[in-house]
Design a protein around this motif. Structure first.
Motif, PDB file in Angstrom:
ATOM      1  N   ASP A  53       0.807  -1.212   0.000  1.00 30.53           N
ATOM      2  CA  ASP A  53       0.000   0.000   0.000  1.00 30.53           C
ATOM      3  C   ASP A  53       0.844   1.269   0.000  1.00 30.53           C
ATOM      4  O   ASP A  53       0.380   2.320  -0.448  1.00 30.53           O
ATOM      5  N   ASN A  54       2.067   1.179   0.522  1.00 30.92           N
ATOM      6  CA  ASN A  54       2.851   2.399   0.681  1.00 30.92           C
ATOM      7  C   ASN A  54       4.331   2.040   0.789  1.00 30.92           C
ATOM      8  O   ASN A  54       4.683   0.894   1.106  1.00 30.92           O
ATOM      9  N   VAL A  83      -0.251   9.700   4.791  1.00 24.32           N
ATOM     10  CA  VAL A  83      -1.095   8.854   5.637  1.00 24.32           C
ATOM     11  C   VAL A  83      -1.887   9.734   6.585  1.00 24.32           C
ATOM     12  O   VAL A  83      -1.335  10.628   7.242  1.00 24.32           O
ATOM     13  N   GLY A  84      -3.204   9.490   6.666  1.00 26.60           N
ATOM     14  CA  GLY A  84      -4.064  10.267   7.536  1.00 26.60           C
ATOM     15  C   GLY A  84      -3.896   9.893   8.992  1.00 26.60           C
ATOM     16  O   GLY A  84      -3.266   8.886   9.335  1.00 26.60           O
ATOM     17  N   ASP A  86      -5.968   8.630  10.877  1.00 27.35           N
ATOM     18  CA  ASP A  86      -6.620   7.352  11.135  1.00 27.35           C
ATOM     19  C   ASP A  86      -5.924   6.196  10.428  1.00 27.35           C
ATOM     20  O   ASP A  86      -6.419   5.062  10.445  1.00 27.35           O
ATOM     21  N   SER A  88      -5.395   6.007   7.203  1.00 28.59           N
ATOM     22  CA  SER A  88      -5.853   5.848   5.828  1.00 28.59           C
ATOM     23  C   SER A  88      -4.808   6.393   4.845  1.00 28.59           C
ATOM     24  O   SER A  88      -4.044   7.301   5.166  1.00 28.59           O
ATOM     25  N   ILE A  89      -4.785   5.835   3.639  1.00 28.73           N
ATOM     26  CA  ILE A  89      -3.858   6.265   2.608  1.00 28.73           C
ATOM     27  C   ILE A  89      -4.404   7.512   1.927  1.00 28.73           C
ATOM     28  O   ILE A  89      -5.554   7.537   1.469  1.00 28.73           O
ATOM     29  N   GLY A  90      -3.584   8.563   1.877  1.00 31.81           N
ATOM     30  CA  GLY A  90      -4.002   9.819   1.280  1.00 31.81           C
ATOM     31  C   GLY A  90      -3.404  10.053  -0.092  1.00 31.81           C
ATOM     32  O   GLY A  90      -3.140   9.112  -0.847  1.00 31.81           O
TER      33      GLY A  90
END
Length: 219
Positions: A53-54, A83-84, A86, A88-90
């Motif tokens: 994912d990252n 990354v947020g 929470d 989450s992927i930004g």
């Protein structure tokens, strides 16, 4: 731990190589407490791929007030995707590849030339790759050495296990390959013997064994 995020050690630059005191990648403080990273790196293993994912780049860069040389290097987290809070992927960070390097080494990982802050992306509508300072300013090299030394041990273990595998294959070959006969009183019509029965072959096998078991003990 789940294998969703990967990481890199982003040290060297095209003009400096392993002379890290000569890095010129810049870290410009931003109003929100982050930094904007600008610069080119070279020989970065795993610098870009789509296996997770990252990718979290750990980047050596210099602040505007940095002392000269290696004493002025700071360490920054620069993710491929922001990354947020929470988790989450930004949006995509301003990290892009200038090219792929072809070099000796592990074939299962890509070796890259990444560019930070080159303008390929504009996170938050501003230029530069968003980076987060790790620890204190100007102490980045000492932090990075923890990872560098761990990587060196890993590379050393990888080389040792490869060499040990080669020794085991050599040993198996020497036990099964028939050629020649014993030096003393050999009947020329007798069957050939496995080459492990020849003293010089045993000497070479013992040399291999001593190198790889010594390296294994050191690791």
């Amino acid at each position: 731990l789940e294998g969703r995020f990967f990481g890199t050690m982003t040290l060297s630059e095209p003009h400096a190589g392993s002379s890290l005191g000569d890095v010129t990648t810049r870290a410009v403080p931003a109003d929100d407490g982050t930094h904007r990273i600008f610069g080119s790196k070279m020989w970065i293993s795993g610098g870009d791929h789509e296996m997770g994912d990252n990718i979290v780049h750990l980047v050596l860069a210099k602040l505007p007030d940095a002392p000269a040389g290696s004493r002025g290097i700071s360490l920054f987290i620069v993710p491929k995707y922001l990354v947020g809070e929470d988790g989450s992927i930004g949006e995509r960070n301003d990290v892009a590849l200038a090219g792929i390097n072809h070099k000796l080494g592990s074939r299962g990982t890509v070796n890259t030339a990444p560019v930070f802050g080159g303008g390929a992306f504009t996170p938050g509508g501003a230029p530069g790759a968003v980076g987060y300072l790790v620890g204190e300013p100007h102490k980045g090299l000492s932090y990075m050495f923890h990872m560098m030394n761990a990587a060196r041990l890993g590379v050393g273990m990888s080389a040792t296990t490869t060499a040990y595998t080669a020794y085991l294959k050599s040993l198996d070959y020497a036990r099964t390959r028939p050629q020649g006969r014993p030096l003393a009183g050999a009947d020329p019509t007798a069957p050939q013997v496995p080459i492990i029965q020849h003293a010089d072959v045993r000497r070479m096998l013992l040399a291999q064994k001593s190198y790889v078991e010594g390296a294994l003990a050191l690791n």
